[in-house]
Write a protein that holds these residues in place. Structure first.
Motif, mmCIF file in Angstrom:
data_model
loop_
_atom_site.group_PDB
_atom_site.id
_atom_site.type_symbol
_atom_site.label_atom_id
_atom_site.label_comp_id
_atom_site.label_asym_id
_atom_site.label_seq_id
_atom_site.Cartn_x
_atom_site.Cartn_y
_atom_site.Cartn_z
ATOM 1 N N CYS A 195 -0.664 13.274 -11.921
ATOM 2 C CA CYS A 195 -1.404 13.007 -13.152
ATOM 3 C C CYS A 195 -1.003 13.941 -14.285
ATOM 4 O O CYS A 195 -0.603 13.481 -15.365
ATOM 5 N N ASP A 202 -11.787 3.559 -23.315
ATOM 6 C CA ASP A 202 -11.155 3.262 -22.027
ATOM 7 C C ASP A 202 -11.577 4.229 -20.924
ATOM 8 O O ASP A 202 -11.503 3.893 -19.750
ATOM 9 N N PHE A 203 -11.974 5.437 -21.331
ATOM 10 C CA PHE A 203 -12.290 6.463 -20.335
ATOM 11 C C PHE A 203 -13.642 7.125 -20.629
ATOM 12 O O PHE A 203 -13.711 8.339 -20.855
ATOM 13 N N GLN A 245 -1.837 6.633 -18.423
ATOM 14 C CA GLN A 245 -3.156 5.972 -18.407
ATOM 15 C C GLN A 245 -3.520 5.483 -17.019
ATOM 16 O O GLN A 245 -4.701 5.512 -16.637
ATOM 17 N N GLU A 246 -2.532 5.050 -16.260
ATOM 18 C CA GLU A 246 -2.802 4.603 -14.897
ATOM 19 C C GLU A 246 -3.346 5.763 -14.063
ATOM 20 O O GLU A 246 -4.301 5.605 -13.302
ATOM 21 N N LYS A 255 -6.847 6.519 -15.083
ATOM 22 C CA LYS A 255 -7.745 5.462 -14.607
ATOM 23 C C LYS A 255 -8.234 5.766 -13.190
ATOM 24 O O LYS A 255 -9.387 5.523 -12.860
ATOM 25 N N GLU A 289 -10.876 8.270 -13.596
ATOM 26 C CA GLU A 289 -12.055 7.629 -14.181
ATOM 27 C C GLU A 289 -12.865 6.931 -13.084
ATOM 28 O O GLU A 289 -14.085 7.083 -13.002
ATOM 29 N N ASN A 290 -12.160 6.208 -12.220
ATOM 30 C CA ASN A 290 -12.847 5.486 -11.130
ATOM 31 C C ASN A 290 -13.503 6.441 -10.148
ATOM 32 O O ASN A 290 -14.546 6.147 -9.582
#
Lengths: 229, 234
Positions: free
Chosen positions: A111, A186-187, A135-136, A139, A142-143
């Motif tokens: 990351c 998005d986050f 971003q992946e 993500k 984030e999850n």
């Protein structure tokens, strides 16, 4: 078990996230230590640094009763196992511990490099692929925060400490470069987590002074641009 | 949590999957092995169990996945606590073991890939030199942590033995294919002896793939795929 006569020293560098992560952990555990700042990491490493970390010659180096421990993830686990008072940095359950180790490795190995790569790309390079990769990675983090205040659950844990690079270093770099990456839309969870983390004194007290840090990054970027011209 | 129902997703030639097999064998854990056919495309189970990296090895313990070989080895050590410990019990010794395992992770695989991508004598000589730099440091680490015993872990195989030793089959392939010596009496006498002791250990000798089989795999599968694609980080 910690002995009655304890000597804890930390060789660090003011702007290094790895160094600051160890300081955060030491403060969370309430461990008193002597801090030794490396004045010139690039060109003139101190004899202590070379003596205590001959393999990598990098900060941070924790020296506990004269014995060095290096590599920030190794140091964090060592701190947790040696000083059992104060908040636990890792959970007790083996599966939860495996998840903590997994995410710490993901942040350090995948990351952070992906985010840094995108944020430090020059303006002439097409950053679309780099941005998507960064971003992946974000993500996944984030999850991981769904239903949780921190990565550690209700309290700050090792993953939160390791992810401080995302909350401060990378967010500041984002501001300087004006590149959009970790936005509230998005986050939402990551952004809320970062704000929450930075408002905690054990974290906030141990971050580089923002203005000084921004100056450092700006001067490094200018130097890099000057050499490529 | 019931300790039954353990599965391992791996590939037969992977040193990373081998680390997990060794740990499971040391702890006498029964498990079901599932070979991933990576050339046929990644299985649904792999993608579902390791959505972040989509890589083997993955340990499935009661359907809960654990990924990353060294994370899995530590997990095995912490769940199956009878018998010998893989990591030392003292926190400082554990830190040393984790440091060297991380060092192996950073340096050894990359230096082995350098051998595989060396397409002339100069590149080969350089690959040998780079490996020497790494092995000389590990030689010193071995002397300090083994304290005169046969393994990094002392009398018995430990964490660094597993992390580093899982490449032993591949060391033999490189030595045979390129006619080089990765360890020698002059600079790494203890590691020279350690490789022999490791490969002869009852937990290892039955599960490590044969040099010939690995060499065939390297020649037919690994080298062509490296030549076909630009080198990527593993």
């Amino acid at each position: 078990m910690a002995s009655t006569k304890e000597e804890v020293k930390l060789i660090g560098f003011w702007s290094s996230p790895y160094s600051r992560k160890v300081e955060i952990a030491l403060q969370l555990k309430g461990i008193k230590y002597q801090y030794l700042e490396e004045r010139d990491l690039k060109n003139n490493k101190s004899p202590e640094l070379l003596k205590y970390n001959p393999v990598h010659k990098k900060v941070p180096v924790l020296i506990h009763n004269g014995r060095p421990v290096v590599e920030s993830l190794v140091i964090l686990e060592y701190i947790d196992e040696t000083w059992t008072q104060g908040p636990a940095l890792l959970p007790k359950d083996p599966y939860e511990r495996a998840m903590v180790r997994f995410w710490c490795k993901f942040i350090d190995d995948k990351c952070s490099p992906a985010v840094r790569k995108y944020l430090t790309l020059g303006p002439e390079t097409d950053g679309e692929n780099a941005r998507a990769e960064a971003q992946e990675c974000l993500k996944f983090l984030e999850n991981e925060l769904k239903g949780k205040k921190y990565f550690g659950g209700q309290t700050i844990g090792m993953v939160d400490i390791v992810a401080i690079g995302v909350a401060f270093w990378q967010r500041t770099l984002q501001e300087i470069t004006e590149k959009e990456l970790m936005n509230k839309q998005d986050f939402p969870l990551l952004c809320a987590w970062a704000d929450e983390l930075l408002s905690c004194s054990a974290i906030g007290d141990n971050l580089p002074p923002k203005d000084k840090f921004i100056s450092l990054i700006r001067s490094r970027r200018e130097a890099a641009t000057a050499t490529t011209k | 949590m019931a300790k039954g129902d353990v599965k391992l997703l791996g590939t037969w030639a992977s040193p990373f999957a081998l680390r997990v097999k060794i740990a499971l064998k040391l702890k006498s854990v029964d498990y079901e092995y599932l070979e991933e056919n990576l050339r046929g495309g990644k299985s649904e189970l792999l993608i579902k169990s390791n959505p972040v990296h989509k890589k083997i090895p993955v340990l499935l313990h009661g359907d809960r996945p654990v990924c990353e070989s060294l994370v899995i080895v530590q997990y095995i050590d912490e769940v199956w606590t009878y018998g010998q410990s893989i990591l030392p019990s003292d926190p400082y010794d554990r830190a040393i073991a984790r440091f060297w395992a991380a060092y192996v992770e950073d340096k050894v695989w990359l230096s082995m890939r350098a051998f595989m991508t060396a397409n002339d004598e100069d590149a080969r000589v350089e690959a040998v030199a780079k490996f020497k730099e790494v092995s000389v440091l590990l030689e010193d680490a071995f002397v300090k942590s083994s304290k005169g015993k046969p393994f990094f872990g002392g009398d018995e195989i430990g964490y660094v033995d597993i992390a580093f030793g899982a490449f032993a089959g591949w060391f033999k392939v490189i030595e045979k294919a390129l006619n080089v010596e990765l360890f020698d009496e002059a600079t790494t006498p203890n590691l020279l002896a350690w490789v022999v002791a490791f490969l002869a250990h009852p937990a290892i000798e039955d599960i490590i793939p044969s040099t010939d089989k690995l060499l065939e795999f390297a020649t037919n599968v690994v080298l062509p795929s490296i030549k076909a694609v630009a080198p990527a980080s593993q």
